[in-house]
Scaffold this motif. Structure first.
Motif, PDB file in Angstrom:
ATOM      1  N   CYS A 189      45.736  14.118 -43.811  1.00 57.44           N
ATOM      2  CA  CYS A 189      46.063  15.572 -43.571  1.00 57.44           C
ATOM      3  C   CYS A 189      44.902  16.314 -43.470  1.00 57.44           C
ATOM      4  CB  CYS A 189      46.989  16.070 -44.755  1.00 57.44           C
ATOM      5  SG  CYS A 189      46.143  15.871 -46.370  1.00 57.44           S
ATOM      6  N   PHE A 240      52.681  21.469 -43.989  1.00 50.94           N
ATOM      7  CA  PHE A 240      53.398  20.710 -45.075  1.00 50.94           C
ATOM      8  C   PHE A 240      54.006  21.546 -45.944  1.00 50.94           C
ATOM      9  CE2 PHE A 240      49.511  18.500 -43.654  1.00 50.94           C
ATOM     10  CZ  PHE A 240      49.845  17.256 -43.645  1.00 50.94           C
ATOM     11  N   ALA A 246      55.691  16.815 -40.727  1.00 47.39           N
ATOM     12  CA  ALA A 246      54.800  16.602 -41.681  1.00 47.39           C
ATOM     13  C   ALA A 246      55.047  15.119 -42.458  1.00 47.39           C
ATOM     14  CB  ALA A 246      55.130  17.623 -43.109  1.00 47.39           C
ATOM     15  N   ARG A 272      54.673  16.336 -49.621  1.00 45.19           N
ATOM     16  CA  ARG A 272      53.508  15.546 -50.018  1.00 45.19           C
ATOM     17  C   ARG A 272      53.838  14.308 -50.317  1.00 45.19           C
ATOM     18  NH1 ARG A 272      50.697  19.438 -54.296  1.00 45.19           N
ATOM     19  NH2 ARG A 272      49.710  21.309 -52.888  1.00 45.19           N
TER      20      ARG A 272
END
Length: 110
Positions: A24, A32, A50, A81
């Motif tokens: 990223c 995200f 993402a 994430r």
């Protein structure tokens, strides 16, 4: 880690990061934070974009573990994430740590 990382990566700094560069790095952190899909549905196209970044990331496991430790409650989890979307990370957080009771309004004002 240097200041060249996206805020997504920079916000996850703790301890010594593993070798490698987050995928990223340099990307717009907004990718995200797509609108989350329901847990019982497939990821949305924005979530898939993402997740594709995370899939090739050399520090994905570190990122996910940092997120699990950083969030005090599953309700604080948002976005993508560590290779998991919001719904999946919330479920993992509850599995690992249980669900914390919501704060009562009287306690919230203290």
């Amino acid at each position: 880690m240097s200041g060249t990382f996206s805020s997504n990566a920079r916000n996850l700094e703790f301890g010594a990061p593993p070798p490698g560069v987050p995928a990223c790095q340099g990307l717009d952190p907004e990718i995200f934070h797509p609108n989350p899909s329901d847990a019982n549905r497939d990821p949305s196209p924005a979530e898939r974009a993402a997740l594709a970044v995370c899939e090739v990331c050399s520090v994905r496991d570190w990122c996910l573990e940092r997120d699990m430790q950083e969030c005090s409650t599953d309700r604080r989890i948002s976005g993508v994430r560590g290779g998991l979307r919001e719904a999946d990370r919330r479920a993992l957080h509850v599995q690992r740590f249980g669900r914390r009771p919501a704060r009562r309004k009287a306690e919230a004002g203290r």
